[in-house]
Design a protein around this motif. Structure first.
Motif, mmCIF file in Angstrom:
data_model
loop_
_atom_site.group_PDB
_atom_site.id
_atom_site.type_symbol
_atom_site.label_atom_id
_atom_site.label_comp_id
_atom_site.label_asym_id
_atom_site.label_seq_id
_atom_site.Cartn_x
_atom_site.Cartn_y
_atom_site.Cartn_z
ATOM 1 N N ALA A 157 0.827 -1.206 0.000
ATOM 2 C CA ALA A 157 0.000 0.000 0.000
ATOM 3 C C ALA A 157 0.864 1.260 0.000
ATOM 4 O O ALA A 157 0.612 2.209 -0.749
ATOM 5 C CB ALA A 157 -0.943 -0.009 1.209
ATOM 6 N N GLU A 158 1.887 1.252 0.841
ATOM 7 C CA GLU A 158 2.712 2.446 0.967
ATOM 8 C C GLU A 158 3.499 2.713 -0.313
ATOM 9 O O GLU A 158 3.572 3.860 -0.775
ATOM 10 C CB GLU A 158 3.673 2.286 2.150
ATOM 11 C CG GLU A 158 4.267 3.605 2.587
ATOM 12 C CD GLU A 158 5.151 3.451 3.821
ATOM 13 O OE1 GLU A 158 4.774 2.673 4.713
ATOM 14 O OE2 GLU A 158 6.205 4.110 3.863
ATOM 15 N N THR A 159 4.058 1.644 -0.908
ATOM 16 C CA THR A 159 4.819 1.818 -2.140
ATOM 17 C C THR A 159 3.916 2.299 -3.266
ATOM 18 O O THR A 159 4.282 3.181 -4.042
ATOM 19 C CB THR A 159 5.519 0.506 -2.535
ATOM 20 O OG1 THR A 159 6.254 0.002 -1.409
ATOM 21 C CG2 THR A 159 6.468 0.717 -3.693
ATOM 22 N N SER A 160 2.720 1.726 -3.348
ATOM 23 C CA SER A 160 1.765 2.153 -4.367
ATOM 24 C C SER A 160 1.457 3.639 -4.195
ATOM 25 O O SER A 160 1.403 4.396 -5.178
ATOM 26 C CB SER A 160 0.467 1.352 -4.264
ATOM 27 O OG SER A 160 0.698 -0.027 -4.450
ATOM 28 N N CYS A 161 1.269 4.040 -2.947
ATOM 29 C CA CYS A 161 0.929 5.432 -2.643
ATOM 30 C C CYS A 161 2.078 6.376 -2.999
ATOM 31 O O CYS A 161 1.878 7.404 -3.635
ATOM 32 C CB CYS A 161 0.571 5.545 -1.161
ATOM 33 S SG CYS A 161 -0.048 7.163 -0.681
ATOM 34 N N ARG A 162 3.281 5.990 -2.609
ATOM 35 C CA ARG A 162 4.437 6.834 -2.915
ATOM 36 C C ARG A 162 4.633 6.959 -4.424
ATOM 37 O O ARG A 162 4.894 8.047 -4.939
ATOM 38 C CB ARG A 162 5.708 6.245 -2.302
ATOM 39 C CG ARG A 162 5.801 6.397 -0.807
ATOM 40 C CD ARG A 162 7.174 5.910 -0.320
ATOM 41 N NE ARG A 162 7.225 5.760 1.114
ATOM 42 C CZ ARG A 162 7.300 6.772 1.978
ATOM 43 N NH1 ARG A 162 7.356 8.012 1.523
ATOM 44 N NH2 ARG A 162 7.332 6.540 3.272
ATOM 45 N N ASN A 163 4.497 5.826 -5.114
ATOM 46 C CA ASN A 163 4.642 5.837 -6.571
ATOM 47 C C ASN A 163 3.618 6.773 -7.207
ATOM 48 O O ASN A 163 3.930 7.522 -8.139
ATOM 49 C CB ASN A 163 4.477 4.413 -7.132
ATOM 50 C CG ASN A 163 5.713 3.549 -6.894
ATOM 51 O OD1 ASN A 163 6.762 4.049 -6.484
ATOM 52 N ND2 ASN A 163 5.593 2.265 -7.162
#
Lengths: 128, 473
Positions: free
Chosen positions: B354-360
């Protein structure tokens, strides 16, 4: 309640009238047919029902059956103890297992219901 | 998949056992002559296995997604699927298992679905989850019907206009011939103002449906809208992004009574749109009103733990027209994939996704807005998806970008979300943890070029006085 003093509907509900308040439950025959009762869906106090209309549900391990109002009226009280302990319905269907009370709108509707003898004959015929 | 056919010898032996000389003889004896085809079927001759293989490879190659980059949004996302998911779900015992009507023969399947339900409860924070529904759109409709049963209100249902248009179409299809009114709260700048919700929710409303994040990728003030619902005695239905509980609040934290989702992001490939996986969870007191299968854990006569289908008396095959729903199955294989996926990732793994998707997504948005004339359609907080507005029509941009091997979108027009100003110029961009910085930079470059080309084309065409410009085809 002594079953001999009650009136019965073809759909296996019993009714006992005291003044203009009637107490409703289901018969010993119904309880035995359902087998283990796991849940009772009680009507809301204040609900107006017409005779023959569904006002609740009884759920056993094998089926969910509707409860039909034997006469028309307004629900004044429900047996909340059945929510936590549906077993009361199986163990004492004519006493502690009562389901709801209603203010009857037309007492003459009781005339169309069966007494214990007629009801027992009805159940015997159903089994054939 | 292996195919076992009958040999000539086996067929002959079967025929002679029943005293018949050919299969045709059986048909001729039973089917009236005027209905018989009486000629061979118009099929080409059988090909050899190598020839067949070459032909199938050719077809597969034509649809190759190989090295393409995916930034597609709108409910189905390109998340990474660990190899273990395929490994376990490909096992014959799971792959060919039928609906577990016989508990004694289906303990493996039942236990898997019980674990699935448990994981969905953990994911949502809700007390009860069912063994899955078909997909996100029907899950929303089932939740609405459930709310009608619980509240006994049939007057209206309030849905957010920022919900997925196709989920909205499913709801409209279900309610087309019912007396219940479907009321829509129109979004303002991409989100639902709670005040507008208060205008539409009344004491005849069975529930309000909010999607979080919404179709445009924006984060709604779901808590406030649900407060309005609660005050009016209506239920709160949250349609959530399946991986979002890894980073943003869970449905229970928003005050949802019923939570539904499209479970595809949890270990299921995109597959050009399906099959998908519907998730549903709710408060414990509503358990008996839930549609779908419910698996329970109990003890057998030897006192050992075992699993069985529970509360079946509510289902269609027993309760008929009074059943909670006409669904009497679940998405078994896909629910199992989600179970393996969630077990493998655990809370920390889901957080990472979730966090990586959000940062991306935020990096991508920042870079894309650096392109002249390109901006976010809505000035709202978002999670892993956003709506981009370009000065050139969206379909033109998407077509050009597609030629570079990059898939982004869909355009708002493509899914029928046309009731917004400038909808023709807007499309979705979604990010998953799979996208690298280089991938995102490639997307930015492709969109930059597509916009530039489109602007050149429209500058060369005859200028018109209408508000929309016709970009080059």
């Amino acid at each position: 309640m002594d079953p001999a003093t009650l009136k019965f509907a073809k759909s296996h509900e019993w009714i006992s009238l005291d003044g203009d308040i009637a107490t409703v439950g289901i018969s010993e025959f119904a309880v035995r047919s359902l087998t283990d009762i796991v849940h009772v869906e009680l009507p809301e106090v204040g609900l107006t029902v017409n005779a023959g209309a569904s006002f609740g549900e009884v759920e056993s391990v094998k089926a969910v059956s509707d409860l039909y109002a034997p006469v028309s009226g307004e629900i004044t009280d429900v047996n909340n103890e059945l929510q936590d302990d549906p077993d009361k319905l199986s163990s004492d269907p004519y006493g502690a297992g009562w389901i709801a009370k209603l203010r009857v709108s037309d007492a003459s509707e009781l005339d169309g219901l069966m007494d214990l003898a007629a009801y027992e004959a009805h159940c015997a015929a159903e089994n054939d | 998949m292996p195919y076992l056919y009958n040999t000539q010898q086996q067929t002959s032996r079967m025929l002679s056992t029943i005293g018949v000389s050919s299969v045709e003889e059986i048909l001729q004896n039973e089917i009236p002559e005027e209905l018989l085809l009486s000629r061979p079927l118009d099929l080409p001759p059988a090909v050899t296995e190598p020839a067949l293989q070459r032909e199938m490879e050719g077809l597969a190659g034509a649809a190759a997604t190989g090295q393409r980059l995916c930034f597609l949004g709108g409910g189905v996302y390109d998340h990474f699927i660990p190899a273990v998911v395929d490994e376990i779900t490909s096992r014959g015992e799971f792959y060919t298992a039928y609906t577990p009507y016989q508990a004694e023969a289906s303990q493996g399947t039942l236990q898997a679905f019980y674990e699935f339900q448990s994981l969905i409860c953990r994911l949502t924070g809700m007390e009860v989850a069912n063994a899955s529904l078909y997909e996100g759109g029907t899950a929303v409709s089932e939740a609405v019907f459930m709310a009608m049963r619980i509240t006994r209100r049939h007057g209206n249902v309030v849905v957010c206009g920022s919900m997925h248009p196709e989920y909205r179409q499913v709801v409209d299809a279900y309610f087309e011939h019912l007396q219940t009114e479907v009321r829509v709260i129109n979004p303002v700048d991409g989100v639902i103002p709670p005040g507008k919700a208060a205008q539409l929710i009344d004491e005849q409303t069975c529930c309000v449906v909010v999607q979080q994040p919404n179709f445009f990728g924006c984060l709604e003030d779901a808590k406030a809208v649900f407060e309005v619902a609660r005050t009016a005695g209506a239920l709160s239905v949250l349609s959530f992004d399946a991986i979002s509980p890894g980073l943003i609040p869970r449905p229970v934290d928003y005050g949802a009574d019923i939570a539904v989702a499209e479970g595809q992001p949890l270990g299921i490939p995109m597959q050009f749109g399906g099959p998908l996986l519907g998730l549903m969870a709710c408060r414990g007191e509503y358990m008996r009103k839930m549609p779908g299968r419910l698996i329970g854990r109990t003890k057998d006569q030897n006192g050992k733990d075992c699993y069985a289908l529970n509360l079946q008396a509510r289902e269609q095959h027993i309760r008929r027209e009074k059943a909670t729903s006409n669904i009497c199955t679940n998405q078994g294989l896909l629910a199992l994939r989600a179970t393996v996926y969630l077990s493998l990732l655990g809370p920390q793994g889901l957080r990472d996704v979730a966090e990586t998707s959000c940062r991306n997504a935020h990096y991508a948005a920042e870079q894309l807005c650096g392109i002249d004339g390109v901006e976010l359609a809505f000035d709202q907080p978002f999670f892993r998806e956003f709506t981009l507005q370009t000065p050139v029509p969206a379909e033109t941009v998407l077509a050009r970008v597609r030629q570079c091997g990059i898939d982004v979108g869909p355009s708002l027009a493509h899914v029928g979300a046309t009731n917004l100003p400038n909808a023709e110029y807007c499309f979705l961009v979604a990010l998953t943890e799979q996208r690298l910085k280089a991938d995102i930079d490639a997307l930015v470059e492709a969109i930059r070029n597509a916009v530039a080309a489109g602007s050149r084309d429209s500058a060369q065409s005859v200028p018109t006085l209408t508000a929309t410009s016709q970009g080059g085809t």
